[in-house]
Design a protein around this motif. Structure first.
Motif, mmCIF file in Angstrom:
data_model
loop_
_atom_site.group_PDB
_atom_site.id
_atom_site.type_symbol
_atom_site.label_atom_id
_atom_site.label_comp_id
_atom_site.label_asym_id
_atom_site.label_seq_id
_atom_site.Cartn_x
_atom_site.Cartn_y
_atom_site.Cartn_z
ATOM 1 N N GLU A 35 0.986 -1.215 -0.077
ATOM 2 C CA GLU A 35 -0.074 -0.153 0.184
ATOM 3 C C GLU A 35 0.747 1.308 -0.230
ATOM 4 O O GLU A 35 0.529 2.258 -0.817
ATOM 5 C CB GLU A 35 -0.967 -0.218 1.214
ATOM 6 C CG GLU A 35 -2.088 -0.958 1.141
ATOM 7 C CD GLU A 35 -2.393 -1.814 2.188
ATOM 8 O OE1 GLU A 35 -1.476 -1.850 3.110
ATOM 9 O OE2 GLU A 35 -3.195 -2.605 2.318
ATOM 10 N N ASP A 80 -11.530 1.019 -3.020
ATOM 11 C CA ASP A 80 -10.824 0.898 -1.991
ATOM 12 C C ASP A 80 -10.713 2.026 -0.960
ATOM 13 O O ASP A 80 -9.665 2.847 -1.301
ATOM 14 C CB ASP A 80 -9.397 0.351 -2.350
ATOM 15 C CG ASP A 80 -8.473 -0.040 -0.963
ATOM 16 O OD1 ASP A 80 -8.892 0.185 0.213
ATOM 17 O OD2 ASP A 80 -7.311 -0.247 -1.219
ATOM 18 N N GLU A 83 -7.387 3.112 1.203
ATOM 19 C CA GLU A 83 -6.195 3.482 0.628
ATOM 20 C C GLU A 83 -6.519 4.236 -0.600
ATOM 21 O O GLU A 83 -5.586 5.222 -0.826
ATOM 22 C CB GLU A 83 -5.841 2.099 0.100
ATOM 23 C CG GLU A 83 -5.122 1.333 1.222
ATOM 24 C CD GLU A 83 -4.084 1.938 2.304
ATOM 25 O OE1 GLU A 83 -3.173 2.626 1.782
ATOM 26 O OE2 GLU A 83 -4.226 1.716 3.305
ATOM 27 N N ASP A 327 -1.102 -6.891 7.656
ATOM 28 C CA ASP A 327 -1.796 -5.552 7.160
ATOM 29 C C ASP A 327 -3.123 -5.198 7.799
ATOM 30 O O ASP A 327 -3.826 -4.461 7.051
ATOM 31 C CB ASP A 327 -1.889 -5.405 5.620
ATOM 32 C CG ASP A 327 -2.911 -6.557 5.175
ATOM 33 O OD1 ASP A 327 -3.292 -7.510 5.755
ATOM 34 O OD2 ASP A 327 -3.196 -6.460 3.785
#
Length: 389
Positions: A35, A80, A83, A327
């Motif tokens: 990420e 998403d 992110e 994560d």
């Protein structure tokens, strides 16, 4: 089992899988920070706009992607927001039943329906790292092979722990015999790092093996629950004029108002049917945010037809994925995962070194090794006691 039998199990389970576990450790390092790497300068992000700016209709976003790639069809759309806020990723291909690896991506601003980028998803450093880590560019056979190597790693860990006590019973825990030979010093570091990281290595190894079964697990779900939910449509002709996507997504949201849509599979794709849009929703808690709940909407009428929680085996898969890469706890946990991964690399490398540099002379049968003496060649490859990831 006798000590000699455990030694044989440990030695060969370690030697068979060490090279592949080293590969997984090395390729896993950048994947832990995938990420952060995606946010490096040059990455496409949505332009700043006033807070509360409404999103464009899903039909407008889909149309923008089709106009950019008129010869392709849309197979999936996903989001998403944590992110990559305000971005819609559209996955397209030459036909709806094209191979999974065929993916022509289009990134669209979710508020303006403006196409921002067409990233290449099958090239670059991170793509190579991911493919090596997942299947070594060998598809499903490669995934299953790495899963088997992960199971061998677990066997090596268990057998190494069994051997650890009799081997170290006359030494203090964590003892490093710095004045001995290089081989003795590496053996001590190997044992220390291995036993300290044994729990983490076991967890990462088991979850990694589970992750290699994702295609099989999802195929079982398709044959089971997905088939049940779409059974009333069996034998009907495929939908040729689908309902508005916006109307369909609103029907899915209404069925689970406390959840958010993260992915939609278009009719005819692997995760849908020829008659449905399949929306996958996530919850907002630490656990439910890792799980997906499908909602099937009739692609002709825009009416919800079925929705149910995933079975236990799919939930197990979903929960093992973030645990494997660490994560789910932010940057501090990723840093911890990195340090443990580096320790695993040292354990693996030292185990291989100990095997290659094993003593030539055979020990006297029945003799007990002194704590400061050169260890038995069979025990020395306490090699990969926990050397795998």
């Amino acid at each position: 089992m006798s000590t000699r039998a455990w030694t044989w199990v440990h030695k060969w389970s370690s030697l068979v899988c060490t090279a592949f576990m080293l590969l997984l450790c090395l390729t896993g390092l950048p994947l832990i920070f995938h990420e952060e790497i995606e946010h490096l300068p040059g990455a496409v992000e949505a332009a700043p706009m006033p807070e509360g700016t409404p999103e464009a209709s899903m039909d407008r976003i889909a149309q923008a992607a089709r106009e950019r790639r008129p010869d392709d069809v849309i197979r999936y759309m996903f989001w998403d927001p944590e992110e990559h806020p305000n971005l819609t990723y559209v996955s397209m291909a030459s036909r709806v039943d094209a191979p999974p690896d065929e993916n022509n991506a289009v990134v669209v601003d979710s508020r303006t329906a403006q196409v921002l980028d067409e990233p290449r998803t099958n090239e670059g450093f991170m793509y190579v790292m991911l493919k090596l880590h997942v299947d070594m560019f060998a598809g499903l056979p490669g995934m299953l092979f790495l899963g088997f190597m992960g199971l061998l790693m677990v066997v090596a860990i268990v057998s190494g722990v069994v051997l650890y006590y009799p081997f170290m019973r006359r030494l203090r825990f964590g003892a490093l015999r710095t004045r001995r030979s290089a081989r003795i010093r590496w053996l001590d570091w190997h044992n220390l790092l291995g036993i300290v990281t044994v729990v983490w290595l076991t967890v990462v190894g088991i979850t990694g093996s589970i992750n290699t079964l994702d295609r099989i697990i999802l195929a079982i779900w398709q044959q089971d629950q997905m088939a049940e939910m779409t059974a009333p449509y069996k034998g009907l002709p495929p939908v040729t004029r689908p309902a508005h996507l916006q109307k369909s997504i609103e029907a899915a949201r209404a069925a689970a108002p406390d959840m958010a849509v993260r992915l939609v599979a278009f009719p005819g794709t692997a995760f849908s049917s020829p008659h449905h849009y399949t929306f996958f929703l996530k919850g907002g808690t630490p656990v439910t945010s890792r799980l997906l709940k499908p909602a099937l909407v009739d692609a002709q009428t825009g009416v919800l037809t079925a929705s149910r929680d995933m079975p236990w085996y799919v939930k197990t898969l979903f929960l093992s994925q973030p645990l494997h890469f660490g994560d789910y706890g932010g940057l501090p946990l990723k840093i911890l995962w990195t340090l443990l991964d580096l320790a695993a690399i040292v354990v693996l490398g030292s185990g291989l070194y100990l095997w290659l540099r094993k003593p030539r002379a055979a020990p006297v049968p029945g003799a007990e090794a002194e704590p400061d003496a050169e260890p038995d060649a069979e025990l020395a490859p306490v090699a990969a006691v926990e050397a795998k990831t």
